[in-house]
Design a protein around this motif. Structure first.
Motif, short mmCIF file in Angstrom:
data_model
loop_
_atom_site.label_atom_id
_atom_site.label_comp_id
_atom_site.label_asym_id
_atom_site.label_seq_id
_atom_site.Cartn_x
_atom_site.Cartn_y
_atom_site.Cartn_z
N ARG A 1 0.83 -1.21 0.00
CA ARG A 1 0.00 0.00 0.00
C ARG A 1 0.87 1.26 0.00
NH1 ARG A 1 -4.50 1.43 4.65
NH2 ARG A 1 -6.35 1.48 3.33
N ARG A 2 1.96 1.21 0.75
CA ARG A 2 2.86 2.36 0.86
C ARG A 2 3.67 2.57 -0.42
NH1 ARG A 2 5.48 0.46 4.78
NH2 ARG A 2 7.12 -0.47 3.54
N ASP A 3 4.13 1.48 -1.03
CA ASP A 3 5.06 1.58 -2.16
C ASP A 3 4.38 1.73 -3.51
OD1 ASP A 3 7.03 1.29 -0.27
OD2 ASP A 3 7.30 -0.86 -0.63
N ARG B 1 1.75 3.91 -4.44
CA ARG B 1 0.81 5.02 -4.29
C ARG B 1 0.20 5.46 -5.61
NH1 ARG B 1 0.76 6.98 0.72
NH2 ARG B 1 2.49 6.48 2.11
N ARG C 1 -7.11 4.22 0.71
CA ARG C 1 -5.94 4.43 1.57
C ARG C 1 -6.26 5.17 2.86
NH1 ARG C 1 -1.59 3.19 -1.86
NH2 ARG C 1 -2.18 3.16 -4.06
#
Length: 257
Positions: A22-24, A26, A90
């Motif tokens: 989820r973080r990488d 975007r 998100r």
């Protein structure tokens, strides 16, 4: 490691993977993120179970069917990403990872990771139910997107407060933490939706059953397990009576029609 510890380890590892994804990514669209999360978390869990429990069967939401087993009666039931819709948004934290183990139909271990809050609830170190809060009426967790008609009918017969929430695991954990008093679903679920949450909540002392009070049995020929009641033990009789009254009135209405 024993089954309880393994369940915690696997759910936590899959949750960390999902947070990193989820973080990488975007720039990924919501749909792409959800599909990739389902795929990667499923791959991680299947690979780890093949390594740590090669003789056990596995049933996953993201795989076609149960893997072959040695006849031990042991079945790992996993939902690699419970609440894909919430995960894709998100801004949402109400999604989870489920890892449960049933033996001859009965749950014996389980873990529910809620990665966005950094917690995994598991049967290796069962947490007691939070103390009952002082509310004028029981609070019942229900689905935001697939709200079953039975809970609206129940609310007409009982003084309950309906609390919409995201994934099945998050709703079950809300009973554990005291955010709600019960979680009710009817009209369509599968074994992977409830196996791990039920294992965790039962270990904590909560009541868990079908909405008619019959036991939840896992490892059936098909994964369908369409309804569920999880609640504080002191509310068991009240909730089952209310649900029975709803069922009776529905039958009566059908006959009258």
């Amino acid at each position: 490691m024993d089954d309880h510890t393994l369940a915690r380890y696997l759910a936590t590892a899959a949750g960390e993977l999902l947070l990193g994804l989820r973080r990488d990514h975007r720039e990924s669209s919501g749909a792409e993120l959800g599909e990739e999360g389902d795929r990667q978390a499923n791959t991680l869990l299947l690979k780890a179970l093949a390594e740590h429990r090669p003789e056990d069967a596995v049933r996953s939401e993201e795989s076609d069917d149960v893997t072959s087993a040695s006849g031990s009666g042991r079945l790992w039931i996993i939902d690699p990403l419970d609440g894909t819709r919430e995960y894709r948004d998100r801004a949402r934290n109400d999604w989870a990872v489920h890892v449960g183990l049933a033996e001859n139909g009965t749950l014996v271990a389980g873990a529910v990771a809620v990665p966005a809050i950094g917690r995994t609830f598991a049967t290796d170190r069962p947490e007691p139910l939070a103390a009952a809060a002082s509310h004028s009426r029981p609070r019942v967790a229900v689905s935001r997107s697939h709200r079953p008609a039975v809970v609206d009918a129940l609310a007409e017969k009982m003084a309950v407060e309906l609390i919409p929430m995201g994934s099945a695991g998050v709703k079950a954990i809300a009973v554990l933490t005291g955010a709600v008093d019960a979680y009710i679903h009817a009209g369509g679920q599968y074994e992977w939706d409830s196996a791990a949450p039920v294992a965790v909540l039962a270990a904590a002392g909560a009541h868990a059953s079908r909405i008619d009070g019959s036991p939840l049995i896992y490892g059936n020929p098909t994964p369908d397990l369409p309804d569920l009641l999880i609640c504080r033990p002191e509310l068991k009789e009240e909730m089952l009576a209310g649900l029975a009254a709803v069922a009776t009135s529905e039958i009566g209405g059908a006959d009258a029609g």
